[in-house]
Write a protein that holds these residues in place. Structure first.
Motif, mmCIF file in Angstrom:
data_model
loop_
_atom_site.group_PDB
_atom_site.id
_atom_site.type_symbol
_atom_site.label_atom_id
_atom_site.label_comp_id
_atom_site.label_asym_id
_atom_site.label_seq_id
_atom_site.Cartn_x
_atom_site.Cartn_y
_atom_site.Cartn_z
ATOM 1 N N ALA A 37 0.858 -1.177 0.000
ATOM 2 C CA ALA A 37 0.000 0.000 0.000
ATOM 3 C C ALA A 37 0.901 1.235 0.000
ATOM 4 O O ALA A 37 1.950 1.231 0.641
ATOM 5 C CB ALA A 37 -0.916 0.029 1.222
ATOM 6 N N SER A 56 -3.993 0.645 -2.647
ATOM 7 C CA SER A 56 -3.524 -0.701 -2.371
ATOM 8 C C SER A 56 -3.248 -1.432 -3.677
ATOM 9 O O SER A 56 -4.028 -1.353 -4.621
ATOM 10 C CB SER A 56 -4.596 -1.473 -1.586
ATOM 11 O OG SER A 56 -4.268 -2.842 -1.525
ATOM 12 N N ILE A 106 -2.317 -2.577 5.109
ATOM 13 C CA ILE A 106 -3.542 -2.067 4.497
ATOM 14 C C ILE A 106 -3.569 -0.549 4.623
ATOM 15 O O ILE A 106 -2.911 0.034 5.483
ATOM 16 C CB ILE A 106 -4.799 -2.701 5.139
ATOM 17 C CG1 ILE A 106 -4.882 -2.364 6.632
ATOM 18 C CG2 ILE A 106 -4.803 -4.203 4.911
ATOM 19 C CD1 ILE A 106 -6.182 -2.825 7.277
ATOM 20 N N CYS A 107 -4.338 0.080 3.752
ATOM 21 C CA CYS A 107 -4.339 1.544 3.700
ATOM 22 C C CYS A 107 -4.748 2.190 5.026
ATOM 23 O O CYS A 107 -4.155 3.183 5.433
ATOM 24 C CB CYS A 107 -5.265 2.015 2.589
ATOM 25 S SG CYS A 107 -4.493 1.958 0.945
#
Length: 129
Positions: A37, A56, A106-107
């Motif tokens: 990401a 992502s 993850i973002c």
């Protein structure tokens, strides 16, 4: 090991546009692309660094937090080894140093990293007439 280098900043008049680039060095050899990401942040003079948005590489979908200061004037996209931040209708309050950061996460978690100590050189955006 990946490195992230920002570019594309400059002086622009209010209402103008800029496209910032985050070039990912080592991307082609990176084995975990789908877990990567990349987020954009900015730090305005006298203010704390804040997250703008993230993309992502698992689904190539951008994510923008509710706190995104650029709102719908900014769009994050990617093309191979570069992540872009397109900003339109720029305002003087958009004057800041812009940074990108990438990790295998993850973002939502990456965007919480605005207080990290380690950043690249960033690219400066000045919006002024």
């Amino acid at each position: 090991q990946l490195q992230f280098v920002e570019s594309g900043g400059g002086l622009v008049q209010p209402g103008g546009s800029l496209r910032l680039s985050c070039t990912i060095s080592g991307f082609s050899e990176f084995k975990f692309k789908g877990s990567l990401a990349v987020a954009w942040f900015r730090r305005a003079p006298g203010k704390e660094r804040e997250g703008i948005g993230c993309i992502s590489f698992s689904d190539y979908l951008p994510y923008y937090p509710d706190s995104n200061p650029v709102k719908d004037r900014g769009t994050i996209s990617t093309d191979k080894d570069t992540v872009y931040l397109q900003m339109n209708n720029l305002e003087p309050d958009d004057t800041a140093d812009y940074y990108c950061k990438g990790e295998t996460t993850i973002c939502k978690l990456l965007l919480r990293r605005q207080h990290d100590d380690s950043w690249g050189q960033g690219t400066q955006v000045t919006v002024s007439s």
